[in-house]
Design a protein around this motif. Structure first.
Motif, mmCIF file in Angstrom:
data_model
loop_
_atom_site.group_PDB
_atom_site.id
_atom_site.type_symbol
_atom_site.label_atom_id
_atom_site.label_comp_id
_atom_site.label_asym_id
_atom_site.label_seq_id
_atom_site.Cartn_x
_atom_site.Cartn_y
_atom_site.Cartn_z
ATOM 1 N N GLN A 103 0.819 -1.202 0.000
ATOM 2 C CA GLN A 103 0.000 0.000 0.000
ATOM 3 C C GLN A 103 0.860 1.262 0.000
ATOM 4 O O GLN A 103 0.464 2.278 -0.574
ATOM 5 N N GLU A 153 1.659 1.804 -3.536
ATOM 6 C CA GLU A 153 0.483 2.297 -4.245
ATOM 7 C C GLU A 153 0.160 3.747 -3.890
ATOM 8 O O GLU A 153 -0.280 4.522 -4.742
ATOM 9 N N VAL A 205 3.563 0.451 -8.556
ATOM 10 C CA VAL A 205 2.953 -0.879 -8.663
ATOM 11 C C VAL A 205 3.825 -1.870 -7.899
ATOM 12 O O VAL A 205 4.993 -2.084 -8.259
#
Length: 388
Positions: free
Chosen positions: A128, A131, A136
């Motif tokens: 996360q 992200e 990615v």
């Protein structure tokens, strides 16, 4: 949560088995918590007393944007004394925690869609965090039968034109494994070959039981392409102080400073003073702490390997985590963790929380004393899935 006032990127439920197990634990009043890496020990008095004397002396204001100059100096001195590394002041940045350090590093280097390879099993926030920085995450599996070392063929197979960075963590949370010097040298060659940045999560450096820790940045040609993430949380039992630091090339540090000024401005001044005293007194503070965790780890590993359908690499390599193989139970890691909680009232973390290759394992944190560990394993011996 799906709501018109919530950004759409957060509509998808991203809760983890870790969080769900923790909620279940609240239903019992005698739970032994082996789930979280928050030690039962408290920060050494010498750190607390000196830090709060500094507060009384006026260290309660914003510090320099890159951190207290004295702390930066102590970090530079530490790397020279411990690893023979020449770190410049402009290559050091003090952060409000290691987690924030990782996010700032990713935010500084990633363009939209850049891929970041994550050594897995990994610290749960990594994907996360990537992200959040519009990157990615790509999982690089490691396996117990390979001593959780990074396989170079597997690593190169994941690299493409979008690959920007590789995150490594040694000693590792959750596996407790330590990358060998040979492995790190091979990683260095691949990083140079493909022009990658290596982000080294060096959070558990004090807890390397078999061999002294060596930073990958200290290897030939790696300092200029390595971002070191540090924290005082585990190496000095300072989880609540929320203090860490980054070591990276000066142009990356300058970018991180620009980002951080819009996030938290500076790390807490009192915590920075505490970090100074931690480094200055490390030779007094760390040895008994490390020895205590070593005893716990070896005791826990021996107890685990004596229980049917459970096993763990022995002797323990590093950290204060044990990544326990429970594949012989025939259950997945969530069900094993759930069964342990319901029958033994012991809280563990399912291995799937740490990436797909963590399935078939549970993580135990030896953050409680030997007597409590003894009670925990006495209970585990009676759990139905561990009967012969």
């Amino acid at each position: 949560m799906k709501h018109r006032f919530i950004a759409k990127r957060y509509w998808k439920d991203q809760s983890t088995p870790m969080g769900k197990v923790d909620e279940l634990a609240k239903g019992f009043d005698d739970v032994i918590n082996l789930s979280l890496g928050d030690p039962d020990l408290i920060t050494e008095e010498i750190i607390i007393n000196h830090a709060f004397q500094d507060a009384r002396n006026g260290h309660t204001k914003y510090t320099d944007f890159r951190g207290d100059p004295q702390l930066r100096g102590e970090i530079v001195k530490y790397y020279k004394e411990e690893y023979g590394m020449d770190v410049l002041d402009e290559e050091v940045f003090v952060t409000a925690s290691g987690c924030l350090a990782m996010y700032l590093a990713l935010e500084a280097i990633l363009d939209d869609g850049d891929e970041v390879i994550l050594q897995a099993p990994f610290f749960t926030p990594y994907p996360q965090q990537v992200e959040l920085a519009r990157g990615v995450p790509v999982e690089l599996a490691t396996y117990e039968n390979e001593d959780f070392q990074i396989n170079m063929q597997r690593l190169e197979g994941l690299i493409n034109e979008r690959t920007k960075a590789l995150v490594i963590n040694t000693p590792s949370n959750p596996t407790g494994s330590c990358l060998t010097l040979e492995t790190m040298k091979k990683i260095a060659e691949i990083a140079k070959k493909h022009d990658l940045i290596v982000i080294a999560d060096d959070i558990y450096t004090a807890f390397s039981y078999q061999h002294p820790f060596v930073p990958i940045a200290a290897l030939d040609g790696m300092k200029e392409r390595t971002i070191i993430i540090n924290s005082f949380s585990k190496n000095f039992t300072m989880t609540g102080w929320r203090i860490g630091n980054i070591i990276a090339p000066d142009y990356i540090i300058a970018t991180i400073q620009m980002i951080n000024e819009n996030v938290v401005f500076t790390a807490p001044s009192i915590s920075q003073r505490a970090a100074i005293h931690a480094l200055q007194n490390r030779k007094k503070i760390q040895p008994p702490m490390i020895e205590e965790y070593r005893k716990r780890m070896f005791y826990a590993a021996e107890r685990i390997n004596a229980i049917p359908h459970m096993s763990v690499i022995y002797p323990p390599r590093g950290t204060f985590y044990l990544f326990v193989n429970v594949k012989e139970t025939g259950l997945n890691s969530v069900d094993v963790s759930d069964c342990i909680l319901k029958e033994a009232h012991v809280l563990t973390i399912p291995g799937i929380s740490f990436g797909e290759c963590g399935e078939g394992y549970i993580r135990l944190a030896c953050t409680v004393g030997i007597n409590t560990l003894k009670e925990a394993f006495n209970r585990l011996e009676k759990v139905s899935i561990f009967k012969k």
